[in-house]
Design an enzyme around this catalytic site. Structure first.
Site, short mmCIF file in Angstrom:
data_model
loop_
_atom_site.label_atom_id
_atom_site.label_comp_id
_atom_site.label_asym_id
_atom_site.label_seq_id
_atom_site.Cartn_x
_atom_site.Cartn_y
_atom_site.Cartn_z
CE LYS A 131 -0.14 -4.51 3.13
NZ LYS A 131 -0.52 -5.87 2.65
CB THR B 214 -0.91 -0.01 1.25
OG1 THR B 214 -1.51 1.26 1.41
CG2 THR B 214 -0.12 -0.32 2.52
CG ASP B 215 -1.25 4.90 -0.97
OD1 ASP B 215 -1.71 4.31 0.03
OD2 ASP B 215 -1.94 5.66 -1.67
CD GLU B 216 -3.30 3.79 4.41
OE1 GLU B 216 -3.10 3.63 5.61
OE2 GLU B 216 -4.42 3.99 3.91
CE1 TYR C 289 -3.38 -2.42 5.87
CE2 TYR C 289 -3.24 -0.08 5.30
CZ TYR C 289 -3.32 -1.41 4.91
OH TYR C 289 -3.32 -1.73 3.57
P1 NAD Z 1 -9.89 -7.13 2.54
O1 NAD Z 1 -9.86 -6.72 3.98
O2 NAD Z 1 -11.11 -6.88 1.73
O3 NAD Z 1 -9.56 -8.69 2.42
C1 NAD Z 1 -8.53 -9.30 3.14
C2 NAD Z 1 -8.66 -10.81 2.91
O4 NAD Z 1 -7.58 -11.45 3.61
C3 NAD Z 1 -9.95 -11.41 3.44
O5 NAD Z 1 -10.47 -12.33 2.51
C4 NAD Z 1 -9.53 -12.11 4.72
O6 NAD Z 1 -10.35 -13.21 5.06
C5 NAD Z 1 -8.12 -12.54 4.35
N1 NAD Z 1 -7.27 -12.74 5.53
C6 NAD Z 1 -7.08 -11.90 6.57
N2 NAD Z 1 -6.24 -12.44 7.46
C7 NAD Z 1 -5.87 -13.65 6.96
C8 NAD Z 1 -5.02 -14.67 7.42
N3 NAD Z 1 -4.37 -14.58 8.58
N4 NAD Z 1 -4.86 -15.76 6.64
C9 NAD Z 1 -5.53 -15.89 5.46
N5 NAD Z 1 -6.36 -14.96 5.00
C10 NAD Z 1 -6.54 -13.85 5.73
O7 NAD Z 1 -8.62 -6.44 1.89
P2 NAD Z 1 -8.43 -5.68 0.50
O8 NAD Z 1 -8.93 -4.30 0.64
O9 NAD Z 1 -8.90 -6.54 -0.59
O10 NAD Z 1 -6.83 -5.60 0.45
C11 NAD Z 1 -6.08 -6.68 -0.08
C12 NAD Z 1 -4.60 -6.34 0.01
O11 NAD Z 1 -4.33 -5.15 -0.72
C13 NAD Z 1 -4.12 -6.05 1.43
O12 NAD Z 1 -2.84 -6.62 1.58
C14 NAD Z 1 -4.06 -4.55 1.52
O13 NAD Z 1 -3.09 -4.13 2.43
C15 NAD Z 1 -3.70 -4.19 0.09
N6 NAD Z 1 -4.18 -2.87 -0.38
C16 NAD Z 1 -5.50 -2.53 -0.25
C17 NAD Z 1 -5.94 -1.32 -0.79
C18 NAD Z 1 -7.38 -0.90 -0.70
O14 NAD Z 1 -7.70 0.23 -1.08
N7 NAD Z 1 -8.30 -1.74 -0.26
C19 NAD Z 1 -5.03 -0.47 -1.43
C20 NAD Z 1 -3.70 -0.86 -1.52
C21 NAD Z 1 -3.29 -2.07 -1.02
O1 DAU Z 2 -4.19 3.98 0.47
C1 DAU Z 2 -4.41 2.60 0.40
C2 DAU Z 2 -5.20 2.18 1.60
O2 DAU Z 2 -6.52 2.67 1.40
C3 DAU Z 2 -5.23 0.68 1.85
O3 DAU Z 2 -3.93 0.25 2.12
C4 DAU Z 2 -6.14 0.34 3.03
O4 DAU Z 2 -6.25 -1.06 3.19
C5 DAU Z 2 -7.51 0.91 2.74
O5 DAU Z 2 -8.34 0.71 3.87
C6 DAU Z 2 -7.41 2.40 2.45
O6 DAU Z 2 -7.04 3.16 3.63
P1 DAU Z 2 -7.71 4.57 3.96
O7 DAU Z 2 -7.57 4.84 5.39
O8 DAU Z 2 -7.28 5.61 3.00
O9 DAU Z 2 -9.24 4.17 3.57
P2 DAU Z 2 -10.65 4.45 4.27
O10 DAU Z 2 -11.69 4.03 3.30
O11 DAU Z 2 -10.71 3.93 5.64
O12 DAU Z 2 -10.65 6.05 4.34
C7 DAU Z 2 -10.49 6.84 3.18
C8 DAU Z 2 -10.54 8.29 3.60
O13 DAU Z 2 -11.85 8.60 4.10
C9 DAU Z 2 -9.59 8.64 4.74
O14 DAU Z 2 -9.10 9.95 4.55
C10 DAU Z 2 -10.45 8.57 5.98
C11 DAU Z 2 -11.81 9.02 5.46
N1 DAU Z 2 -12.97 8.45 6.15
C12 DAU Z 2 -13.04 7.10 6.31
C13 DAU Z 2 -14.12 6.51 6.92
C14 DAU Z 2 -14.18 5.01 7.09
C15 DAU Z 2 -14.01 9.27 6.58
O15 DAU Z 2 -13.95 10.51 6.42
N2 DAU Z 2 -15.08 8.69 7.20
C16 DAU Z 2 -15.18 7.34 7.39
O16 DAU Z 2 -16.20 6.88 7.97
#
Ligand code: NAD
Ligand code: DAU
Length: 340
Positions: free
Chosen positions: A154, A126-128, A150
């Site tokens: 990562k 992730t970019d985080e 988090y």
């Molecule tokens: P998600 O939370 O929707 O899904 C996570 C999945 O991992 C679930 O199916 C869960 O059951 C499984 N999991 C969790 N712990 C586990 C374990 N111990 N063993 C096996 N499986 C397990 O996540 P997502 O949003 O699809 O993100 C997927 C990946 O991409 C993550 O690594 C996250 O850090 C990365 N990522 C997410 C975003 C985003 O915007 N959602 C952006 C950049 C990177």
């Molecule tokens: O940047 C990549 C990341 O994006 C991934 O690595 C993470 O897994 C994913 O959860 C996401 O993180 P963020 O914290 O950016 O996503 P979230 O959807 O939680 O929040 C997006 C933005 O919205 C952030 O600035 C916080 C804000 N927010 C979020 C929630 C849940 C609100 O203002 N209100 C809310 O209720």
């Protein structure tokens, strides 16, 4: 490369990637390895049970024996690791499971990659990990400066991946993506939360002033980037994945309301997230040099996403009416003050 182990393939991005790979490569077999935490959902993979190229294994990435057994049984050639605890707010409430899965679990998968001598281990990151970037854009060589539990977990996973490349020659790659949106995203993340709340005429809780910026990309574009890096990326390298278009949370909320024809009075500013990163920004030149371009504008991505949630109530109503979700909602939002 034929047999892919997709760890976390029942989650949001992982399940989209499974659909993407099966659509794109007729000669690939996909084995989803997933613990099915609250975020893992077999509804995301519905219909694939009949596909002989697909298999599901219920397992934890921290369980070395189960991982090894799966590697052996399915003759795995490559691992793509999506499995993680992923929600920043939950990492502020209970960080332990993040360290366990995102760091220790990554180590277990890397050990398996080393032991079985596979062609590629790909880590979805992730970019985080770069931390808040108030000016300019992060390059892959930038220092990691994670600020939430988090992001720190990562970053720990990323460092372990690099260590296995340097120390043991495991052919690793890492992608660091910006915020994804699209089908099957658990409605704790802001976009599906706001869409589904708006559909029910519930408040949209904006943290703080809502001026924080995120680069929202369509999940399918991210899947394409992972595919490119998996096949063309250089071992030991990291590739950023983002669109370069930044949107303020408040503007994103207004756009959702407009698409749904709902009033802006649903927006409610509430107590901010502690340590809230105001901005991330990625320089993606390295990935573009491999031929990747984001196919969706932000408007197209958001519109498609809104439409999917409108048309797939069966998917999210089940989640939102469940006890786990309601408890989480109360825990995360119950204590927040309404600011104006
Ligand atoms: P998600 O939370 O929707 O899904 C996570 C999945 O991992 C679930 O199916 C869960 O059951 C499984 N999991 C969790 N712990 C586990 C374990 N111990 N063993 C096996 N499986 C397990 O996540 P997502 O949003 O699809 O993100 C997927 C990946 O991409 C993550 O690594 C996250 O850090 C990365 N990522 C997410 C975003 C985003 O915007 N959602 C952006 C950049 C990177
Ligand atoms: O940047 C990549 C990341 O994006 C991934 O690595 C993470 O897994 C994913 O959860 C996401 O993180 P963020 O914290 O950016 O996503 P979230 O959807 O939680 O929040 C997006 C933005 O919205 C952030 O600035 C916080 C804000 N927010 C979020 C929630 C849940 C609100 O203002 N209100 C809310 O209720």
């Amino acid at each position: 490369m034929r047999n892919l182990l997709i760890a976390g393939g029942a989650g949001f991005i992982g399940s989209n990637f499974v659909h993407y790979i099966l659509e794109r490569y007729s000669d690939y077999r996909v084995v989803v390895y997933d613990k099915l935490t609250y975020a893992g959902n077999l509804d995301n993979l519905k219909g694939l049970e009949r596909d002989p190229r697909y298999a599901f294994v219920h397992g934890d990435i921290c369980d070395m024996d189960r991982v090894e057994e799966t590697m052996r049984q399915y003759k795995i050639d490559a691992i793509v690791n999506f499995a993680a605890e992923t929600h920043v707010d939950r990492s502020l409430m209970s960080p332990g499971s993040f360290i366990q899965t995102d760091v220790y679990g990554t180590y277990v998968l890397l050990e398996a990659a080393k032991k079985f001598g596979i062609e590629r281990y790909h880590q979805v990151s992730t970019d985080e990990v770069y931390g808040e970037v108030l000016q300019g854009s992060s390059r892959e060589s930038d220092m990691l400066a994670a600020r939430s539990p988090y992001a720190a977990s990562k970053a720990g996973g990323d460092l372990m991946v690099y260590a296995y490349f340097i120390s043991f020659g495991v052919p690793t790659t890492i992608t660091r993506g910006s915020n994804n949106i699209g089908p099957y995203q658990y409605p704790e993340k802001v976009v599906p939360l706001f869409i589904t709340n708006a559909l029910d005429n519930l408040p949209l809780p904006i943290y703080g002033d809502g001026q924080q910026m995120r680069d929202y990309q369509y999940v399918w574009d991210h899947c394409e980037a992972i595919d490119i890096v998996l096949h063309k990326g250089k071992p030991g390298e990291v590739y950023n994945v983002g669109t370069g278009v930044e949107t303020r949370n408040i503007d994103m909320a207004r756009m959702i309301l407009k698409l749904l024809n709902k009033p802006e009075s649903l927006i409610q500013h509430v107590t901010d997230r502690p340590g809230h990163d105001r901005r991330y920004s990625l320089n993606c030149d390295k990935l573009k040099a491999l031929g990747w371009r984001s196919a969706h504008t932000f408007e197209q991505a958001l519109e498609k996403t809104v439409r999917w949630y409108v048309e797939n109530e069966w998917w999210w109503r089940k989640i939102k009416s469940g006890e786990h979700y309601r408890e989480y909602y109360e825990r995360n939002y119950g204590q927040r003050q309404v600011l104006k």
